[in-house]
Scaffold this motif. Structure first.
Motif, PDB file in Angstrom:
ATOM      1  N   TRP A  39      13.968 -15.160 -22.779  1.00 39.54           N
ATOM      2  CA  TRP A  39      14.068 -14.669 -21.211  1.00 39.54           C
ATOM      3  C   TRP A  39      13.146 -13.482 -21.514  1.00 39.54           C
ATOM      4  N   ILE A  40      12.164 -13.333 -20.808  1.00 41.83           N
ATOM      5  CA  ILE A  40      11.020 -12.359 -20.787  1.00 41.83           C
ATOM      6  C   ILE A  40      10.885 -11.639 -19.602  1.00 41.83           C
ATOM      7  N   PHE A  85       0.837  -1.214  -0.021  1.00 34.58           N
ATOM      8  CA  PHE A  85       0.175   0.018   0.039  1.00 34.58           C
ATOM      9  C   PHE A  85       0.831   1.199  -0.002  1.00 34.58           C
ATOM     10  N   ILE A  86       2.234   0.908   0.214  1.00 31.26           N
ATOM     11  CA  ILE A  86       3.188   2.200  -0.169  1.00 31.26           C
ATOM     12  C   ILE A  86       3.680   2.036  -1.434  1.00 31.26           C
ATOM     13  N   THR A  87       3.743   2.914  -2.254  1.00 31.72           N
ATOM     14  CA  THR A  87       4.243   3.168  -3.431  1.00 31.72           C
ATOM     15  C   THR A  87       5.750   3.354  -3.144  1.00 31.72           C
ATOM     16  N   HIS A  88       6.734   2.422  -3.716  1.00 31.98           N
ATOM     17  CA  HIS A  88       7.987   2.539  -3.650  1.00 31.98           C
ATOM     18  C   HIS A  88       8.704   2.771  -4.979  1.00 31.98           C
ATOM     19  N   GLY A  89       9.852   3.402  -4.846  1.00 33.77           N
ATOM     20  CA  GLY A  89      10.836   3.800  -5.846  1.00 33.77           C
ATOM     21  C   GLY A  89      11.741   2.696  -6.772  1.00 33.77           C
ATOM     22  N   PHE A  90      11.091   1.603  -6.381  1.00 35.13           N
ATOM     23  CA  PHE A  90      11.562   0.525  -7.093  1.00 35.13           C
ATOM     24  C   PHE A  90      10.573  -0.562  -7.392  1.00 35.13           C
ATOM     25  N   ASP A  91      10.958  -1.525  -8.392  1.00 32.28           N
ATOM     26  CA  ASP A  91      10.092  -2.577  -8.834  1.00 32.28           C
ATOM     27  C   ASP A  91      10.804  -3.838  -8.799  1.00 32.28           C
ATOM     28  N   PHE A  92      10.348  -4.832  -9.858  1.00 33.07           N
ATOM     29  CA  PHE A  92      10.940  -6.069 -10.039  1.00 33.07           C
ATOM     30  C   PHE A  92      12.154  -5.643 -10.863  1.00 33.07           C
ATOM     31  N   THR A  93      13.178  -6.811 -10.998  1.00 33.86           N
ATOM     32  CA  THR A  93      14.240  -6.487 -11.690  1.00 33.86           C
ATOM     33  C   THR A  93      14.478  -7.932 -12.477  1.00 33.86           C
ATOM     34  N   PRO A  94      15.261  -7.932 -13.653  1.00 32.49           N
ATOM     35  CA  PRO A  94      15.230  -9.547 -14.311  1.00 32.49           C
ATOM     36  C   PRO A  94      16.354 -10.110 -13.309  1.00 32.49           C
ATOM     37  N   SER A  95      17.215  -9.544 -12.195  1.00 30.87           N
ATOM     38  CA  SER A  95      17.990 -10.339 -11.509  1.00 30.87           C
ATOM     39  C   SER A  95      17.292 -11.576 -10.784  1.00 30.87           C
ATOM     40  N   PHE A  96      16.150 -11.378 -10.544  1.00 32.65           N
ATOM     41  CA  PHE A  96      15.521 -12.336 -10.140  1.00 32.65           C
ATOM     42  C   PHE A  96      14.363 -13.025 -11.142  1.00 32.65           C
ATOM     43  N   PHE A 144       3.496  -7.720 -15.587  1.00 33.24           N
ATOM     44  CA  PHE A 144       3.603  -7.664 -14.117  1.00 33.24           C
ATOM     45  C   PHE A 144       5.118  -7.195 -13.600  1.00 33.24           C
ATOM     46  N   GLY A 145       5.919  -7.276 -14.505  1.00 30.68           N
ATOM     47  CA  GLY A 145       7.359  -6.953 -14.354  1.00 30.68           C
ATOM     48  C   GLY A 145       8.044  -8.290 -13.816  1.00 30.68           C
ATOM     49  N   ILE A 146       7.354  -9.200 -13.670  1.00 29.91           N
ATOM     50  CA  ILE A 146       8.246 -10.291 -13.170  1.00 29.91           C
ATOM     51  C   ILE A 146       9.059 -10.950 -14.394  1.00 29.91           C
ATOM     52  N   SER A 147      10.210 -11.608 -14.062  1.00 30.99           N
ATOM     53  CA  SER A 147      11.240 -12.045 -15.238  1.00 30.99           C
ATOM     54  C   SER A 147      10.978 -13.580 -15.307  1.00 30.99           C
ATOM     55  N   TRP A 148      10.856 -14.164 -16.329  1.00 31.49           N
ATOM     56  CA  TRP A 148      10.943 -15.529 -16.895  1.00 31.49           C
ATOM     57  C   TRP A 148      11.989 -16.029 -17.724  1.00 31.49           C
ATOM     58  N   LEU A 171       3.486 -15.465 -21.500  1.00 31.43           N
ATOM     59  CA  LEU A 171       4.079 -14.774 -20.235  1.00 31.43           C
ATOM     60  C   LEU A 171       4.682 -13.529 -20.957  1.00 31.43           C
ATOM     61  N   GLY A 172       5.190 -13.578 -22.083  1.00 25.59           N
ATOM     62  CA  GLY A 172       5.976 -12.426 -22.907  1.00 25.59           C
ATOM     63  C   GLY A 172       4.850 -11.121 -23.144  1.00 25.59           C
ATOM     64  N   GLU A 173       3.502 -11.760 -23.359  1.00 26.14           N
ATOM     65  CA  GLU A 173       2.398 -10.878 -23.866  1.00 26.14           C
ATOM     66  C   GLU A 173       2.338  -9.609 -23.101  1.00 26.14           C
ATOM     67  N   GLY A 174       2.356  -8.307 -23.602  1.00 25.38           N
ATOM     68  CA  GLY A 174       2.388  -7.075 -22.828  1.00 25.38           C
ATOM     69  C   GLY A 174       3.605  -6.957 -22.183  1.00 25.38           C
ATOM     70  N   GLY A 175       4.753  -7.600 -22.159  1.00 27.65           N
ATOM     71  CA  GLY A 175       5.820  -7.386 -21.364  1.00 27.65           C
ATOM     72  C   GLY A 175       7.074  -7.101 -22.166  1.00 27.65           C
ATOM     73  N   GLN A 176       8.007  -7.549 -22.067  1.00 20.61           N
ATOM     74  CA  GLN A 176       9.370  -7.601 -22.782  1.00 20.61           C
ATOM     75  C   GLN A 176      10.180  -8.415 -23.037  1.00 20.61           C
ATOM     76  N   VAL A 177      10.673  -8.692 -24.186  1.00 19.90           N
ATOM     77  CA  VAL A 177      11.832  -9.833 -24.761  1.00 19.90           C
ATOM     78  C   VAL A 177      12.911  -9.502 -24.112  1.00 19.90           C
ATOM     79  N   LEU A 178      13.778  -9.964 -23.218  1.00 17.95           N
ATOM     80  CA  LEU A 178      15.058  -9.559 -22.871  1.00 17.95           C
ATOM     81  C   LEU A 178      16.119 -10.363 -23.663  1.00 17.95           C
ATOM     82  N   MET A 179      15.732 -11.627 -23.948  1.00 12.06           N
ATOM     83  CA  MET A 179      16.427 -12.723 -24.851  1.00 12.06           C
ATOM     84  C   MET A 179      15.463 -13.470 -25.737  1.00 12.06           C
ATOM     85  N   PRO A 180      15.444 -13.305 -27.208  1.00 17.62           N
ATOM     86  CA  PRO A 180      14.586 -14.210 -27.856  1.00 17.62           C
ATOM     87  C   PRO A 180      14.582 -15.543 -27.885  1.00 17.62           C
TER      88      PRO A 180
END
Length: 131
Positions: free
Chosen positions: A117-118, A66-77, A122-126, A96-105
């Motif tokens: 890797w996507i 309920f607190i907005t933080h200045g950070f979010d998820f990172t691909p490091s996890f 929601f910002g979660i990396s897979w 899982l990549g729909e609406g997200g970002q491709v990090l490695m095709p």
């Protein structure tokens, strides 16, 4: 003995939508329990105080901050998914990549037959892998 459980902190009330998406998309996933903030808060009523889920059998906890933080998820996890076959690899990578970002095709990088890797919407990396 202590036990370590991955803990996903979502912002802006997105935890339940993310868990619902993972359960619908990733085989072997389910929501175990949901505990919501009530009318007395401190978070917005109905958002998730604590959720227990399994993603591909891996126990995971989730929370709506309920607190907005200045950070979010990172691909490091990331969640590393070993897939059973080419069709599952393609389906999970696309869904899982729909609406997200491709990090490695999705491709052959030398350590497996197919790997990609996507970051999901929601910002979660897979990491999606066909061994």
């Amino acid at each position: 003995m202590a036990r370590a459980t991955p803990f996903l902190m979502f912002q802006h009330g997105k935890a339940e939508a993310a868990l619902d998406f993972y359960v619908a998309t990733v085989p072997g996933s389910r929501i175990v329990s949901l505990e919501r903030f009530g009318p007395d808060g401190p978070g917005p009523e109905g958002t998730l105080l604590r959720a227990h889920a399994e993603i591909a059998g891996q126990p995971v906890m989730a929370h709506d901050s309920f607190i907005t933080h200045g950070f979010d998820f990172t691909p490091s996890f990331s969640f590393f998914l070993d897939c059973a076959d080419e069709a599952e690899t393609e389906r999970l990578f696309a869904a899982l990549g729909e609406g997200g970002q491709v990090l490695m095709p999705l491709d052959s990088y030398g350590w497996s037959r197919r790997f990609g890797w996507i970051s999901d919407r929601f910002g979660i990396s897979w990491q999606v892998n066909l061994p």
